[in-house]
Design an enzyme around this catalytic site. Sequence first.
Site, mmCIF file in Angstrom:
data_model
loop_
_atom_site.group_PDB
_atom_site.id
_atom_site.type_symbol
_atom_site.label_atom_id
_atom_site.label_comp_id
_atom_site.label_asym_id
_atom_site.label_seq_id
_atom_site.Cartn_x
_atom_site.Cartn_y
_atom_site.Cartn_z
ATOM 1 N N TYR A 182 16.176 31.103 4.632
ATOM 2 C CA TYR A 182 15.029 31.894 5.104
ATOM 3 C C TYR A 182 15.108 32.147 6.606
ATOM 4 O O TYR A 182 15.464 31.252 7.382
ATOM 5 C CB TYR A 182 13.731 31.130 4.839
ATOM 6 C CG TYR A 182 13.284 31.107 3.399
ATOM 7 C CD1 TYR A 182 12.949 32.279 2.730
ATOM 8 C CD2 TYR A 182 13.172 29.892 2.719
ATOM 9 C CE1 TYR A 182 12.517 32.248 1.407
ATOM 10 C CE2 TYR A 182 12.740 29.849 1.405
ATOM 11 C CZ TYR A 182 12.420 31.032 0.755
ATOM 12 O OH TYR A 182 11.994 31.004 -0.534
ATOM 13 N N LYS A 211 0.847 -1.202 0.000
ATOM 14 C CA LYS A 211 0.000 0.000 0.000
ATOM 15 C C LYS A 211 0.881 1.250 0.000
ATOM 16 O O LYS A 211 2.084 1.168 0.287
ATOM 17 C CB LYS A 211 -0.912 -0.024 1.223
ATOM 18 C CG LYS A 211 -0.175 0.005 2.565
ATOM 19 C CD LYS A 211 -1.104 -0.291 3.736
ATOM 20 C CE LYS A 211 -0.328 -0.300 5.051
ATOM 21 N NZ LYS A 211 -1.171 -0.777 6.172
#
Length: 392
Positions: free
Chosen positions: A257, A39
């Site tokens: 940043y 999955k």
Amino acid sequence: MLTGRQRAVAEVDLEAIRHNVRRLMRDLPEGAVHCAVVKADGYGHGAVPVARAALEAGATWLGVATAAEARELRAAGLTAPVLVFGPLTGADLADAAEAGAEAVAWSVPFLRAAARLGVRVHVKVDTGMGRLGVRPDEAAGLCARASEAGVLAGLMSHFATADEEDAAFFELQLGRFTELAAGLKRRYPGLLCHTANSAATLRGPRAHFDMVRTGIAMYGLAPANDDPFKDGLRPAMKLVSHLAGVREIGPGDSVGYGRTWIADEDTRIGVVPVGYADGVRRALGNTGEVLVAGRRCPIVGRISMDQMTVRLPGGWGRPGDEVVLFGAAGDGVAGGASVAWTWPSAPRLDDRGTPRILCEEVAALLGTINYEVTCDVAPRVVRRYRGEAPAA
Ligand SMILES: *Cc1c(COP(=O)(O)O)cnc(C)c1O
């Protein structure tokens, strides 16, 4: 200088997947089978290549969470039985039917719908997970209805604490399932009874029944986010990038940043072209480490969407050098040593002396589990496979 490297690659060693499947099947009781859980695109590794490798190594079933995932396996030409674990809507059930997949049932209306479409079902009993499934005292009734409708295939449950040291609740769930399975198998001799995930599979044959369903351990990751090598597993995925740029900065210069990291001396900085949009979590800014050409280097500054910065030892690192986010440096496979460890004392070298970073270490740093680390690797990261079987 332009390098031949791709900006970010998830290298998946299919021989490690095969090794792990064989390891997980080692202790199975006679006649019991292995369901390879693929999955979520094989926990980020790629559902189809992993499924192929698992089947080559002896797995006979495939487990997925959604009907679309079942269809993807069929579209790739895989014909092994597929079990869809998750709850399905009417439309999903039709898709599962078209894929010839089997489904998990815990209600009469769902059972009726499955029977109309001829979808075989595994009755799910809640032995203590507290999520989906019928109560143990309702299981026999639902099995009887499924059997009358001609679609009864299996009986299943799922453990809540198989990865925890304290086995008390695991034993409680195992006891409930063992009793139910014994009774129902007498009534339906072909009933496929299964409840073990990776952690339960590694606890030994008492939880194996007719099939085990393993995901995390098949990828070579430790179910309890500790040491995968103590169970003889081999991590299959390595996340790798390269140095796109190297620069020298001086005291007071900042990177990234928010200026969250400011140099207090002359410092060599490497720029790596991966970021949080690739699955390198932003929380690793100023916290995590990478391997640059085999040496551990701290991540400095914030992680941007597409780039990050690392502090290099003086003179170390040239554009194009390998940067490993997790996995082993160079051509090494992240394998070998069985060393019990707890963060932050993770062994930094394997038993051949190859530097490595384990997914478990990254997860511990992030306060999460290894499952999330590989599932987070974004679709834009190229998957590259080694150890593919020669074409037949
Ligand atoms: C995901 C899943 C598994 C596999 O669990 P692991 O801990 O990764 O081995 C097994 N069974 C069910 C029902 C699942 O949803």
